[in-house]
Every structure is written in C-alpha cells, then in structure tokens.
Scaffold this active site. Structure first.
Site, PDB file in Angstrom:
ATOM      1  CG  PHE A 247      -1.864  -1.235   1.217  1.00 47.64           C
ATOM      2  CD1 PHE A 247      -2.783  -1.486   0.199  1.00 47.64           C
ATOM      3  CD2 PHE A 247      -1.748  -2.164   2.252  1.00 47.64           C
ATOM      4  CE1 PHE A 247      -3.580  -2.630   0.221  1.00 47.64           C
ATOM      5  CE2 PHE A 247      -2.534  -3.308   2.275  1.00 47.64           C
ATOM      6  CZ  PHE A 247      -3.449  -3.545   1.267  1.00 47.64           C
ATOM      7  CD  GLU A 251       7.011   4.459  -3.913  1.00 48.87           C
ATOM      8  OE1 GLU A 251       5.790   4.494  -3.688  1.00 48.87           O
ATOM      9  OE2 GLU A 251       7.559   5.223  -4.721  1.00 48.87           O
ATOM     10  NE  ARG A 329       0.997  10.438  -8.032  1.00 49.47           N
ATOM     11  CZ  ARG A 329       0.563  10.092  -9.259  1.00 49.47           C
ATOM     12  NH1 ARG A 329      -0.712  10.176  -9.562  1.00 49.47           N
ATOM     13  NH2 ARG A 329       1.401   9.639 -10.158  1.00 49.47           N
ATOM     14  NE  ARG A 361      -5.302   0.759  -3.315  1.00 51.76           N
ATOM     15  CZ  ARG A 361      -5.916  -0.396  -3.100  1.00 51.76           C
ATOM     16  NH1 ARG A 361      -6.122  -0.820  -1.879  1.00 51.76           N
ATOM     17  NH2 ARG A 361      -6.316  -1.126  -4.108  1.00 51.76           N
ATOM     18  CB  THR A 461       4.848  13.186 -10.818  1.00 53.30           C
ATOM     19  OG1 THR A 461       5.380  12.977  -9.518  1.00 53.30           O
ATOM     20  CG2 THR A 461       3.353  12.952 -10.810  1.00 53.30           C
ATOM     21  CB  ALA A 530       3.084   5.537  -9.812  1.00 55.47           C
ATOM     22  CD  GLU A 733      -1.229   4.934  -6.447  1.00 54.69           C
ATOM     23  OE1 GLU A 733      -0.882   4.988  -7.645  1.00 54.69           O
ATOM     24  OE2 GLU A 733      -0.724   5.626  -5.559  1.00 54.69           O
TER      25      GLU A 733
HETATM   26  N1  MTE Z   1      -3.621  -4.138  -3.518  1.00 54.95           N
HETATM   27  C1  MTE Z   1      -3.265  -5.024  -2.573  1.00 54.95           C
HETATM   28  N2  MTE Z   1      -4.001  -6.141  -2.419  1.00 54.95           N
HETATM   29  N3  MTE Z   1      -2.185  -4.804  -1.764  1.00 54.95           N
HETATM   30  C2  MTE Z   1      -1.427  -3.669  -1.875  1.00 54.95           C
HETATM   31  O1  MTE Z   1      -0.452  -3.497  -1.143  1.00 54.95           O
HETATM   32  N4  MTE Z   1      -1.089  -1.536  -3.057  1.00 54.95           N
HETATM   33  C3  MTE Z   1      -1.731  -0.463  -3.837  1.00 54.95           C
HETATM   34  C4  MTE Z   1      -2.441  -1.039  -5.057  1.00 54.95           C
HETATM   35  N5  MTE Z   1      -3.267  -2.153  -4.673  1.00 54.95           N
HETATM   36  C5  MTE Z   1      -1.789  -2.704  -2.866  1.00 54.95           C
HETATM   37  C6  MTE Z   1      -2.903  -3.009  -3.695  1.00 54.95           C
HETATM   38  C7  MTE Z   1      -0.786   0.563  -4.301  1.00 54.95           C
HETATM   39  S1  MTE Z   1      -0.336   1.783  -3.226  1.00 54.95           S
HETATM   40  C8  MTE Z   1      -0.309   0.594  -5.576  1.00 54.95           C
HETATM   41  S2  MTE Z   1       0.689   1.844  -6.123  1.00 54.95           S
HETATM   42  C9  MTE Z   1      -0.621  -0.471  -6.532  1.00 54.95           C
HETATM   43  O2  MTE Z   1      -1.453  -1.479  -5.965  1.00 54.95           O
HETATM   44  C10 MTE Z   1       0.685  -1.086  -6.999  1.00 54.95           C
HETATM   45  O3  MTE Z   1       0.507  -2.149  -7.844  1.00 54.95           O
HETATM   46  P1  MTE Z   1       0.197  -2.004  -9.407  1.00 54.95           P
HETATM   47  O4  MTE Z   1       1.029  -0.891  -9.930  1.00 54.95           O
HETATM   48  O5  MTE Z   1       0.561  -3.324  -9.931  1.00 54.95           O
HETATM   49  O6  MTE Z   1      -1.272  -1.694  -9.506  1.00 54.95           O
HETATM   50  N1  HPA Z   2       3.760   7.633  -7.268  1.00 52.65           N
HETATM   51  C1  HPA Z   2       4.273   6.680  -6.474  1.00 52.65           C
HETATM   52  N2  HPA Z   2       5.534   6.635  -6.117  1.00 52.65           N
HETATM   53  C2  HPA Z   2       6.347   7.584  -6.572  1.00 52.65           C
HETATM   54  C3  HPA Z   2       5.889   8.609  -7.401  1.00 52.65           C
HETATM   55  C4  HPA Z   2       4.523   8.636  -7.774  1.00 52.65           C
HETATM   56  O1  HPA Z   2       4.053   9.522  -8.505  1.00 52.65           O
HETATM   57  N3  HPA Z   2       6.927   9.406  -7.678  1.00 52.65           N
HETATM   58  C5  HPA Z   2       7.977   8.878  -7.026  1.00 52.65           C
HETATM   59  N4  HPA Z   2       7.635   7.770  -6.356  1.00 52.65           N
HETATM   60 MO1  MOS Z   3       1.510   3.134  -4.264  1.00 51.52          MO
HETATM   61  S1  MOS Z   3       1.293   4.603  -2.860  1.00 51.52           S
HETATM   62  O1  MOS Z   3       2.221   4.270  -5.436  1.00 51.52           O
HETATM   63  O2  MOS Z   3       2.863   2.316  -3.609  1.00 51.52           O
END
Ligand code: MTE
Ligand code: HPA
Ligand code: MOS
Length: 813
Positions: A247, A251, A329, A361, A461, A530, A733
């Site tokens: 979530f 990161e 953002r 998220r 970004t 992202a 997100e």
């Molecule tokens: N869904 C689950 N089940 N667990 C997670 O930790 N993280 C969220 C989202 N959905 C998350 C989730 C976040 S913060 C992001 S940025 C995206 O998943 C990252 O994965 P993706 O880029 O493959 O969508």
């Molecule tokens: N989203 C998520 N993580 C990031 C970003 C963003 O836009 N920029 C740098 N790290």
């Molecule tokens: Mo999601 S907050 O960009 O890991």
C-alpha cells in the site's frame, strides 16, 4: 508482426486460450493465501543459526543522546550482538532521495519518539525483544515540533515550498460574484498491511549478502544496502516473492530493516531476520501524510469556479523520504475533475519531530482531491444547488476549459459519460429527493447521499522512474519462466503479466511459471508503485516474449521454407502456412535443435511524458484513470454513529486485463479509502508519542463496515485512448478516492441538521465523535432546529460532554 491489441483492440478473451488477457483468471496465489501455503518471508524455513533482531527505541521526540549504556543489553540471555551507529560499515543513511537525512541508527540526535537508536540480535526473537528493553539511556531534550501549525510558524521544512499557477488568481478572486474561504484538516493513515515489515539477510561468499525483503522496491533496497555496507551494488541481491500488502508503506521504508539485518548477517556470518512486531511497525514506520488545506475560491451563480487559491501544508515527519513527490501529487490532484479557472497552488512540506511519512495508495492525490470535493459541496450549499450540478458545471470540457493547473490538457475525459451512466443506474436524483424528504421528518436519524468523480493521473511524476524490465525464458518442453521488475503485494500484478505472456505466445496460463522478483534477474527497476505495475511490466514482458516469438517465426520460416506472414500463433498451436500445424512446445524443441536462443529480456519506457518541475508544467501523466461513485449513508445525530447503506460504483479500467482482479482492486481500494475517511484515526500525545499503535486503538474497516448494498461495475464503455498494454488502465490506486463520496454523503447528512443551509466543516476522518461535534456545532449555529424535544437535547448535551472527555484528536473536526 500484426499487433492485435493495437489494431483490432481485442475486446474479449481469445477463444480456446485459457488465461489470456481479459480473462477473469483467479489470483495465482489465491488458493495458497487461503490455505496458508503461500510463503511469506517469516514462513521461509530458517537455516541453522538464524539470528533474530529487535530494535531499541528512543523515548523522547527530539534531543541529544548524552549517555547510552548497553551493557545490560549485551549481557542479556541469548544476545549475540548489539548494533549502534558505530557499527555501520559504510554510509549511515537509508534516505531514498539521497537527502542524507535518514540514518540507519542515529548518531547522537533523536528525531522522533520511537526512533530505533540501537538494535539487538539474539538467538530468539523473544530474547532480542526482552534485551532491547534493558538499555540505560540519558537524553538532553530539545524543543520538539509536533504539529503542522508549529512547523509552519517556524518555517520548518524538509524541502522547499513549491508553487503551481495558471493565470491571475488574485484578480479572479477579487472580481468573483461569490467567494468562500475555509480550512480543512485531513488525517493520515496507517498502512495496516497484514504482513508487517520483515527482512531476512543470508550471508554469502566474499562478504556478499542475499536479502529476502518485503519491499515494493527491491532495487532501491539493493542500492541502499550496498551503500550501508560500503560494497558495490553487485554484492547485494534482493528477492521478493510476495508481500502481505504494501500500500505504499514498503516503497521506501523497508530499507532500514533490511540494513540492520544485513549488517548483522555480515558481522556475525549468520542469517539474520528482522521482523517488526505490529506495535513497533506502527510506531517506527511512516504513514499517509496528514495535511492542512487553506483555501479561498471564487465562483459564479451557477457554481462555476473562476479562481482559486489553495495552500497545502503536509506533515512530512522528520525526514524528506518521498514527501516532495507526494506533496507534488496532492497539487496535481487539486483540480480532481474540475477546471479551476485562474489558480495558484502552494505547498509546504513540514518537518516535524514525528515518524517520517511516506507513500500511501494515492500518494498525496487523495489529500488533494478530498479538499476540492468539500469545496464543491460548500459552493453548492452556499448557492442552494445540488452538489452534483456544481460538479458537472465544473468538469473539464472543451473550448479552453481543458487545461490543468500544470498546463497539461485533459484529452481523455470520460466523466460526462460516466456521470450519465451512474446517474441512471444509481437513481441518484430520486434518492436524493427521498432522502431530503426523509430528513425533514426524522429528528434523530439523518441520511445523506453524494456522487463524486475521480480523475487520477497515471505515471510516476518523477519521469525517469517510468521504465521497466522483464526476463523470459522458454525451456525445451515449451514451459515458460517469467520474471520482471514488478513486485506482488496482493494486487494481482503477477497474474496480469503472466496473462500478457500467455496471450503473446498463445499458450495456456498454466505453462507460465511466475517467479520471485530478484535484482539479479532484472536490474535497476523502479518501485512497484504509482499504479503502473501492470502498465510497465506488462509491456516489458510482452516485449521480451515478442523477441522470442519473432525468433521462433524467423526460424520456422527458414525451417519450413515459408514466408513469415504465413506463420500464426493460435491457441496452443503454431500454424505454418499449409505446411505444418504443430504445438508451441514442438516448435520450441525444433528451434532449440536449430540453435535459436529461447531467452530474452524486455524493456519499456512510458512514451509521451515529460515534466519541467521548475516551471511546473508539462505532461507528467500518460493518461488519466476515471471513476465515479454514489454513496448513501445514515447517521445518528445523538451519537455520531454512522453506516454506509448503499454504494454504486462505475469505474473505468479501460479494457481490463483481468476483470476479476480489477474488481478486487476497486472494492478493496474503496473500503481502504472509506477507512481513511471515517474510522482510522491516528493520535499522538503531547510528548509526540503515537497512542494508536495497535488494532485496539486504531480502527480499520471490518467486514461489518462494508456497505450493506454494494454495486460495483467495470464501466463497459471503458477504453484507453493511449496505447497502454492491451488498452487497459491502471487500477491500483484510483478507486481509493471513490470513497470521498462517503465523506461527502456524511457531510450531506450532517448538513440536514440545519436544513442543508449551513456548511458543515467536516474534516477527516469523520469518526462518530467528529460527526457528533459537527452536528452539535450546526445545531448550535442554527436558530431553527428540527428537533425541539427537550429530552433529546438533554441527552445530546450529556453525550457531548462524555465525548469531549474521551477524544481530542489532532485531525478531528
Ligand atoms: N492491492 C493489494 N491487495 N495490496 C497492496 O499493497 N497496493 C496499492 C495497489 N493495490 C496494494 C494493492 C498501491 S499503493 C499501488 S501503487 C498499486 O497497488 C501497486 O501495484 P500495481 O502498480 O501493480 O497496480
Ligand atoms: N507515485 C508513487 N511513487 C512515486 C511517485 C509517484 O508519482 N513518484 C515517485 N515515487
Ligand atoms: Mo503506491 S502509494 O504508489 O505504492
């Protein structure tokens, strides 16, 4: 080669293929999650001699360490080694943006209550935890900044303030027919992933280290640990099979724990595991940034905004971490779906003596959007309009109304259509009229309804982060080994990328082995963040598969003496003109004997994007993801208790790679957003100590909190005008922000106490206490109160006194 996705826009799963794109394949680990067979880091069988770590925490918010006597810690049962800042072989820094403001262990200065200042390694975790409590530490306390207001007053920042503007907001405000200014306080959020932070470091030959780490960003862990150890990056390998949720919390914030485990592993030659206890995880790791937003908007009689001045102050905690990008953002989402006219947006990144806040998220987007949605409601109340009409009046449009405050035109806006479709399926108009009628005759229980849009920018970004890599091997039996830089945190990235490869080779999903993310296989990756995981890694993996496929085609053309155009991959088979019809595996075997390489890397860099931060202009986003939600709630004006009775969602995922996964993301994101906005309240005491560091005091949504009637659909007209992977859209997100409709519906219910004529300054989270306070304030402000029964009033008074005693939240209303 013909590119199906780009030319024919595959709209349904390919007949005869199991688990290609657009199929609702279940999460590859779904059954293993349920049975407990899915291996998380703490489930890995521990090699003989594994040590267990526990952090020793500071007990002040800010000050100098003048004495640190760890002799009792060192002599405690089972203790093998104790680390302080002096034991760091390389650079004592795990700051992600090279701001050098985040020590692994501080060298003399404590910056927040609970900061790890030393670390114990013992034979068992219990021994390590017990020993960590035996330190004798003396401090010289320094003044601590514990609130955004204090940081603003003292100009205490982790990074320079930033401004975005278009036109002359001051004149636009001065000449506006109506004007409204206020302040909104927005609370933070703990990630509450099921699996807390954990790192397991195993020493290798030559002083190298292999780390199993629960992280969204294996490459950054690798690079940071190399620096901490004073070794080159190639001495460190990081692997992630899966996280039990990230979530955004993983990161950047996995680094410190990986560093401590690695130092112990190198120092002792024994495997070392650092798994944070839940309370420690909540105390020692950063959260969603809480914000204060001060705004001043000008608008006309129809509710159209002509000018806006918006100022954000974000609580970053003690270090920069990702705060600059997060605060940016928020600015990028100040507009949400609306053309704001002449606008100035200022953002302050406040440095406080609190844990360093991080990605969560939405990455600041939610904080930006929740403010503008409240503003829209306030305009509606001021003018006596339905808020939905004010929303649609302000939507981005054509004729000069499509330019964002960062000078990127909005060219893919589907909100007018989404709104039309959700209006029809939710029956919003009639229900709103019924609710207003209900509220007029219901003295205690009030209902509310709100329909809010989401427009969320897709891409990092920070432009250079928009790149990804993959590695695909095809073995002689036709089975495929798939690897890429993305990490799996439950969001279904691995299955989606596997479906892309299945589609490319036209083989069933079962032939594709999903493998752990590993810095030794795909290097220099970006965080899985992202929401761009599938967009970028899907493309990279497709490119890798396509390289192999092109080699197979060239081989078959020569082998069978036909033109390349006559070779077709169809489900499970390869048709070679009218010469041959063989299985994928048979062709692979022939190609192997023909000495054709069956392994390839793939790479992808998102096209079209560019951004100049100096001038705050450019095209930071490849495209926008859109959604729309209509939420209905009920509140008890005597207690503030509330529930969500019905939710209707239409969300645009373009043409879905996997509708089952996307539905899960939308439901989960919505509920997580609802938790942020209603029940999850973080609270620090005057000493800077977080007091909500366990589920006993921090309330995430439970099953019983889900909407009684939850109607969610992928928008059937969804499409991506950009050439994204199979024309899908990122989904991770954006749905979180659909939950803003719940907050706005609660505000509608509260406003009904004053016949919908007074603006309820509802902040977030709208806990029962906050709702009750907002109700009482409105009731006090209003001459005419619907409720005249004196017993009710007495009860209300008694309850409010009781409530005042139990809660004084920082972010409350
Ligand atoms: N869904 C689950 N089940 N667990 C997670 O930790 N993280 C969220 C989202 N959905 C998350 C989730 C976040 S913060 C992001 S940025 C995206 O998943 C990252 O994965 P993706 O880029 O493959 O969508
Ligand atoms: N989203 C998520 N993580 C990031 C970003 C963003 O836009 N920029 C740098 N790290
Ligand atoms: Mo999601 S907050 O960009 O890991």
């Amino acid at each position: 080669m013909l590119d199906k996705a780009e030319t024919t826009d595959l709209i349904a799963p390919t007949p005869g293929l199991t688990g290609g794109v657009r199929s609702a394949s279940k999460h590859d680990s779904g059954p293993k999650h349920v049975t407990g067979e899915a291996v998380y880091i703490d489930d890995i069988v521990e090699p003989y001699g594994t040590l267990h770590l526990a952090p020793g925490a500071a007990t002040i918010a800010h000050g100098k360490i003048i004495k640190m006597d760890l002799s009792k810690v060192r002599s405690a049962p089972g203790v093998v080694c104790v680390l302080t800042a002096d034991d760091i072989p390389g650079t004592n820094d795990v700051s992600p943006a090279h701001t050098h403001d985040e020590p692994v262990l501080p060298d003399g200065i404590v910056q927040f209550y609970g900061q790890p200042i030393f670390c114990v390694a013992a034979e068992t975790r219990e021994q390590a935890r017990a020993a960590a409590k035996l330190a004798d530490i003396e401090y010289e306390e320094l003044p601590a900044i514990l609130s955004i207001d204090d940081a603003m007053a003292q100009k205490s920042y982790v990074a320079e303030p930033h401004v975005m503007k278009r036109g002359d907001s001051a004149s636009a405000l001065a000449s506006a027919p109506h004007r409204h200014a206020s302040r909104m306080v927005i609370g933070g959020q703990d990630h509450f992933y099921l699996e807390g932070h954990v790192s397991f470091a195993i020493p290798q030959e030559d002083g190298d280290v292999f780390i199993h780490c629960s992280t969204q960003h294996p490459s950054e862990v690798q690079h940071n640990i190399a620096n901490v150890l004073g070794r080159p990056a190639n001495a460190v390998t990081v692997e992630v099979r899966r996280m039990g949720g990230g979530f955004g919390g993983k990161e950047t914030q996995s680094m410190q724990w990986a560093a401590l485990a690695s130092i112990v592993a190198i120092k002792t030659g024994r495997p070392a595991k650092m798994r944070l206890d839940r309370d420690d995880d909540m105390i020692m790791t950063g959260k969603r940034h809480d914000f204060i937003v001060d705004y001043d908007v000008g608008f006309d009689d129809s509710g159209r905004i002509c000018g806006a001045d918006i100022q954000y102050a974000a609580n970053c905690g003690f270090s920069a971490d990702l705060s600059s990008a997060i605060a940016d953002r928020a600015m990028f989402h100040t507009d949400n779906a609306y053309y704001l006219g002449d606008v100035e947006i200022r953002s302050y990144r406040c440095k406080t003596n609190l844990v360093s806040n991080t990605a969560f998220r939405g990455f600041g987007g939610p904080q930006g959007m929740v403010a503008i949605e409240r503003i829209i409601d306030e305009i509606a109340i001021t003018l006596g309009l339905d808020p939905l009409d004010v929303r649609t009046a302000n939507y981005y449009g054509d004729d000069g109304r499509n330019m964002t405050p960062y000078h990127m035109p909005v060219e893919d806006n589907v909100l007018p259509e989404l709104t039309r479709d959700l209006l029809a399926s939710s029956n919003y108009r009639q229900r709103r009229a019924e609710i207003d009628a209900f509220n007029a005759q219901s003295p205690v229980i009030k209902r509310g309804i709100a329909m809010t849009p989401v427009k969320f920018g897709i891409s990092f970004t920070t432009t250079f982060l928009n790149q990804a890599g993959a590695l695909v091997h095809v073995y002689q039996d036709g089975s495929v080994h798939l690897n890429h830089g993305g990490t799996e945190m439950g969001q279904g990235l691995f299955i989606k990328v596997a479906q892309v490869v299945a589609e490319e080779f036209q083989i069933d999903l079962e032939h594709i082995k999903i493998t752990a993310t590993n810095t030794g296989k795909v290097p220099n990756t970006s965080a899985t963040a992202a929401s761009s995981g599938a967009d970028m890694n899907g493309m990279a993996a497709r490119n890798a598969a396509r390289t192999i496929k092109d080699r197979l085609i060239a081989f078959a053309a020569t082998h069978y003496k036909v033109g390349a155009a006559e070779i077709h991959f169809v489900p499970g088979r390869v048709i070679v003109g009218d010469v041959a019809d063989i299985s994928f595996a048979e062709l692979v075997k022939l190609a192997y004997f023909g000495r054709i390489s069956l392994s390839a890397t793939g790479y992808y860099a998102t096209p079209k994007i560019h951004y100049d931060r100096e001038t705050a202009s450019g095209r930071p986003f490849f495209y926008f993801a859109y959604g729309m939600a209509c939420s209905e709630v009920m509140i008890d004006t005597l207690t503030g208790e509330n529930k969500v009775t019905r939710v209707d969602i239409l969300h645009d995922v373009g043409q879905s790679l996997n509708p089952a996964i996307d539905r899960g993301q939308i439901e989960g994101g919505f509920i997580q957003g609802m938790g942020w906005l209603t029940s999850e309240e973080l609270w620090w005491d005057d000493a800077g100590r977080i007091r909500t560091h366990a589920p006993s005091t921090y309330k995430i949504p439970a099953c019983s909190d889900r909407p009684e009637d939850f109607r969610m659909e992928l928008w059937s007209s969804g499409r991506n005008v950009e050439k994204s992977i199979h024309r899908s859209k990122a989904v991770g997100e954006p749905p979180l922000m659909l939950a803003i409709s719940v907050h706005r519906a609660l505000a509608h219910a509260v406003a009904s106490v004053a016949q919908g004529k007074v603006v309820p300054a509802l902040n977030t989270p709208a806990t029962p206490e906050a709702i009750l306070r907002a109700v009482l304030r409105l009731a006090d402000d209003t001459v005419h109160i619907a409720r005249s029964d004196s017993n009710d009033r007495q009860e209300k008074g008694a309850r409010s006194a009781a409530m005042a005693g139990v809660s004084a939240p920082q972010a409350g209303a």
